[in-house]
Scaffold this motif. Structure first.
Motif, PDB file in Angstrom:
ATOM      1  N   ARG A  50       0.827  -1.210   0.000  1.00 31.04           N
ATOM      2  CA  ARG A  50       0.000   0.000   0.000  1.00 31.04           C
ATOM      3  C   ARG A  50       0.859   1.257   0.000  1.00 31.04           C
ATOM      4  O   ARG A  50       0.529   2.250  -0.658  1.00 31.04           O
ATOM      5  CB  ARG A  50      -0.932   0.006   1.214  1.00 31.04           C
ATOM      6  N   ARG A  51       1.966   1.223   0.745  1.00 32.94           N
ATOM      7  CA  ARG A  51       2.837   2.399   0.770  1.00 32.94           C
ATOM      8  C   ARG A  51       3.478   2.626  -0.602  1.00 32.94           C
ATOM      9  O   ARG A  51       3.646   3.771  -1.033  1.00 32.94           O
ATOM     10  CB  ARG A  51       3.897   2.252   1.863  1.00 32.94           C
ATOM     11  N   ALA A  52       3.835   1.549  -1.294  1.00 33.25           N
ATOM     12  CA  ALA A  52       4.391   1.687  -2.647  1.00 33.25           C
ATOM     13  C   ALA A  52       3.322   2.200  -3.618  1.00 33.25           C
ATOM     14  O   ALA A  52       3.601   3.045  -4.474  1.00 33.25           O
ATOM     15  CB  ALA A  52       4.936   0.343  -3.129  1.00 33.25           C
ATOM     16  N   LEU A  53       2.097   1.704  -3.461  1.00 37.26           N
ATOM     17  CA  LEU A  53       1.003   2.193  -4.302  1.00 37.26           C
ATOM     18  C   LEU A  53       0.714   3.659  -4.024  1.00 37.26           C
ATOM     19  O   LEU A  53       0.360   4.417  -4.936  1.00 37.26           O
ATOM     20  CB  LEU A  53      -0.256   1.343  -4.082  1.00 37.26           C
ATOM     21  N   ASP A  54       0.879   4.067  -2.758  1.00 41.26           N
ATOM     22  CA  ASP A  54       0.703   5.481  -2.411  1.00 41.26           C
ATOM     23  C   ASP A  54       1.683   6.346  -3.207  1.00 41.26           C
ATOM     24  O   ASP A  54       1.327   7.433  -3.679  1.00 41.26           O
ATOM     25  CB  ASP A  54       0.926   5.707  -0.916  1.00 41.26           C
ATOM     26  N   LEU A  55       2.924   5.869  -3.330  1.00 36.37           N
ATOM     27  CA  LEU A  55       3.932   6.623  -4.078  1.00 36.37           C
ATOM     28  C   LEU A  55       3.517   6.765  -5.543  1.00 36.37           C
ATOM     29  O   LEU A  55       3.640   7.843  -6.129  1.00 36.37           O
ATOM     30  CB  LEU A  55       5.297   5.928  -3.984  1.00 36.37           C
ATOM     31  N   LEU A  56       3.033   5.673  -6.124  1.00 37.35           N
ATOM     32  CA  LEU A  56       2.609   5.714  -7.532  1.00 37.35           C
ATOM     33  C   LEU A  56       1.386   6.610  -7.710  1.00 37.35           C
ATOM     34  O   LEU A  56       1.281   7.326  -8.707  1.00 37.35           O
ATOM     35  CB  LEU A  56       2.300   4.299  -8.033  1.00 37.35           C
ATOM     36  N   GLN A  57       0.496   6.571  -6.744  1.00 35.25           N
ATOM     37  CA  GLN A  57      -0.688   7.425  -6.833  1.00 35.25           C
ATOM     38  C   GLN A  57      -0.300   8.893  -6.717  1.00 35.25           C
ATOM     39  O   GLN A  57      -0.828   9.751  -7.437  1.00 35.25           O
ATOM     40  CB  GLN A  57      -1.680   7.072  -5.738  1.00 35.25           C
ATOM     41  N   ASP A  58       0.640   9.197  -5.824  1.00 32.75           N
ATOM     42  CA  ASP A  58       1.103  10.574  -5.668  1.00 32.75           C
ATOM     43  C   ASP A  58       1.733  11.099  -6.958  1.00 32.75           C
ATOM     44  O   ASP A  58       1.636  12.287  -7.268  1.00 32.75           O
ATOM     45  CB  ASP A  58       2.128  10.671  -4.528  1.00 32.75           C
ATOM     46  N   ASP A  59       2.392  10.203  -7.711  1.00 33.71           N
ATOM     47  CA  ASP A  59       3.024  10.590  -8.971  1.00 33.71           C
ATOM     48  C   ASP A  59       2.034  10.610 -10.136  1.00 33.71           C
ATOM     49  O   ASP A  59       2.403  10.954 -11.260  1.00 33.71           O
ATOM     50  CB  ASP A  59       4.168   9.633  -9.310  1.00 33.71           C
ATOM     51  N   GLY A  60       0.792  10.200  -9.877  1.00 31.98           N
ATOM     52  CA  GLY A  60      -0.206  10.177 -10.941  1.00 31.98           C
ATOM     53  C   GLY A  60      -0.085   8.992 -11.865  1.00 31.98           C
ATOM     54  O   GLY A  60      -0.666   8.983 -12.954  1.00 31.98           O
ATOM     55  N   ALA A  61       0.672   7.960 -11.452  1.00 30.71           N
ATOM     56  CA  ALA A  61       0.874   6.796 -12.311  1.00 30.71           C
ATOM     57  C   ALA A  61      -0.276   5.796 -12.210  1.00 30.71           C
ATOM     58  O   ALA A  61      -0.479   4.985 -13.120  1.00 30.71           O
ATOM     59  CB  ALA A  61       2.188   6.101 -11.961  1.00 30.71           C
ATOM     60  N   ILE A  62      -0.995   5.819 -11.089  1.00 39.19           N
ATOM     61  CA  ILE A  62      -2.147   4.937 -10.913  1.00 39.19           C
ATOM     62  C   ILE A  62      -3.289   5.732 -10.289  1.00 39.19           C
ATOM     63  O   ILE A  62      -3.086   6.838  -9.769  1.00 39.19           O
ATOM     64  CB  ILE A  62      -1.823   3.716 -10.021  1.00 39.19           C
ATOM     65  N   PHE A  63      -4.473   5.135 -10.347  1.00 42.89           N
ATOM     66  CA  PHE A  63      -5.668   5.761  -9.781  1.00 42.89           C
ATOM     67  C   PHE A  63      -6.383   4.713  -8.930  1.00 42.89           C
ATOM     68  O   PHE A  63      -6.656   3.616  -9.407  1.00 42.89           O
ATOM     69  CB  PHE A  63      -6.594   6.262 -10.889  1.00 42.89           C
ATOM     70  N   ARG A  64      -6.667   5.069  -7.685  1.00 41.90           N
ATOM     71  CA  ARG A  64      -7.349   4.134  -6.785  1.00 41.90           C
ATOM     72  C   ARG A  64      -8.703   4.699  -6.406  1.00 41.90           C
ATOM     73  O   ARG A  64      -8.812   5.863  -6.038  1.00 41.90           O
ATOM     74  CB  ARG A  64      -6.496   3.897  -5.543  1.00 41.90           C
ATOM     75  N   ARG A  65      -9.721   3.847  -6.519  1.00 38.36           N
ATOM     76  CA  ARG A  65     -11.078   4.253  -6.184  1.00 38.36           C
ATOM     77  C   ARG A  65     -11.699   3.216  -5.265  1.00 38.36           C
ATOM     78  O   ARG A  65     -11.705   2.017  -5.592  1.00 38.36           O
ATOM     79  CB  ARG A  65     -11.932   4.398  -7.454  1.00 38.36           C
ATOM     80  N   HIS A  66     -12.188   3.664  -4.132  1.00 39.96           N
ATOM     81  CA  HIS A  66     -12.799   2.767  -3.169  1.00 39.96           C
ATOM     82  C   HIS A  66     -13.979   2.043  -3.815  1.00 39.96           C
ATOM     83  O   HIS A  66     -14.859   2.659  -4.407  1.00 39.96           O
ATOM     84  CB  HIS A  66     -13.282   3.548  -1.945  1.00 39.96           C
ATOM     85  N   GLY A  67     -13.968   0.732  -3.706  1.00 38.34           N
ATOM     86  CA  GLY A  67     -15.047  -0.064  -4.259  1.00 38.34           C
ATOM     87  C   GLY A  67     -14.875  -0.420  -5.724  1.00 38.34           C
ATOM     88  O   GLY A  67     -15.606  -1.259  -6.251  1.00 38.34           O
ATOM     89  N   GLN A  68     -13.902   0.237  -6.408  1.00 37.42           N
ATOM     90  CA  GLN A  68     -13.669  -0.058  -7.816  1.00 37.42           C
ATOM     91  C   GLN A  68     -12.332  -0.749  -8.055  1.00 37.42           C
ATOM     92  O   GLN A  68     -12.216  -1.567  -8.954  1.00 37.42           O
ATOM     93  CB  GLN A  68     -13.714   1.233  -8.642  1.00 37.42           C
ATOM     94  N   GLY A  69     -11.316  -0.404  -7.272  1.00 37.43           N
ATOM     95  CA  GLY A  69     -10.015  -1.034  -7.436  1.00 37.43           C
ATOM     96  C   GLY A  69      -8.943  -0.024  -7.785  1.00 37.43           C
ATOM     97  O   GLY A  69      -9.094   1.182  -7.557  1.00 37.43           O
ATOM     98  N   THR A  70      -7.859  -0.519  -8.350  1.00 44.75           N
ATOM     99  CA  THR A  70      -6.708   0.291  -8.730  1.00 44.75           C
ATOM    100  C   THR A  70      -6.548   0.222 -10.235  1.00 44.75           C
ATOM    101  O   THR A  70      -6.555  -0.862 -10.816  1.00 44.75           O
ATOM    102  CB  THR A  70      -5.427  -0.208  -8.036  1.00 44.75           C
TER     103      THR A  70
END
Length: 235
Positions: A50-70
């Motif tokens: 999750r912490r690694a995904l946080d880094l990618l999300q902060d960089d705009g490389a991924i998008f996470r949506r509650h109930g939908q996924g990554t």
């Protein structure tokens, strides 16, 4: 010193994840696997993942949506099924009328509210829309650029409206025609307009940002109409 070491490990994991995403090895229908599956694949705890995904999300490389996924791209709207029916009814003019009302306001809000991270990502995406030869490459960067502006507006209701517009455009059959029709000259003009828009947001100039977005959308509308008329004439 455990904290720096942990940070380095998560940064390395984020790079591994990004490489797998870019290679297409981790993506199915635009979505990443569950956190459990990714943690098992990369032999890490879910907390570290999750912490690694946080880094990618902060960089705009991924998008996470509650109930939908990554997602590796902006996520679809939650009401996609109903939008498919609507997509069969709307015309390019219908969509552009709504975009001209919504997106200049989003650009103005983004100019007021975008943080340094948002601005850095917008400027990266602008460069990706400049000097491109392939429509597919332009469309991917263009999609992300406009979505990041909507996110930077920091208004969840506005973002939901924008996501619906975006998903509807993707469902409409006429949207896909432009991939074959836009000229290199048109792409160059649109790319330069992105640059003007990004500069206005960077300078926190909400009026200039709204005006730049409106001009950009008018150009898109005219180009789309021109190419549709040309196609009808050729047919």
């Amino acid at each position: 010193m455990p904290e720096p070491q942990r940070g380095l490990i998560e940064d390395d994991l984020a790079k591994q994840l990004l490489n797998a995403i870019n290679d297409g090895d981790l993506i199915k229908d635009g979505r990443l696997p569950s956190e459990r599956a990714m943690a098992e694949r990369f032999s890490v705890t879910r907390a570290r993942l999750r912490r690694a995904l946080d880094l990618l999300q902060d960089d705009g490389a991924i998008f996470r949506r509650h109930g939908q996924g990554t997602f590796a791209a902006p996520p679809p709207a939650t009401n996609v099924d109903s939008l498919r029916n609507l997509a069969r009814q709307v015309t390019p003019r219908d969509v552009m009328e709504v975009r001209l009302e919504v997106e200049p306001a989003l650009a103005a809000l983004a100019a007021e509210r975008a943080d340094a991270r948002d601005i850095k990502r917008l400027n990266q995406l602008v460069q990706a829309t400049l000097n491109v030869d392939k429509m597919h490459d332009y469309e991917a960067a263009d999609d992300l650029f406009h979505y990041k502006i909507a996110e930077a507006a920091r208004n969840p209701l506005f973002l939901t409206v924008y996501e619906s517009i975006r998903s509807l455009r993707k469902e409409a059959s006429w949207t896909h025609q432009r991939r074959e029709n836009y000229s290199r000259e048109t792409l160059a003009i649109l790319g330069q307009q992105h640059l003007t828009l990004a500069n206005a947001i960077t300078n926190k100039d909400s009026i200039a940002a709204a005006e730049a977005m409106e001009l950009h959308l008018v150009t898109v509308s005219k180009a789309l109409l021109r190419e549709r008329v040309r196609k009808i004439a050729l047919d």
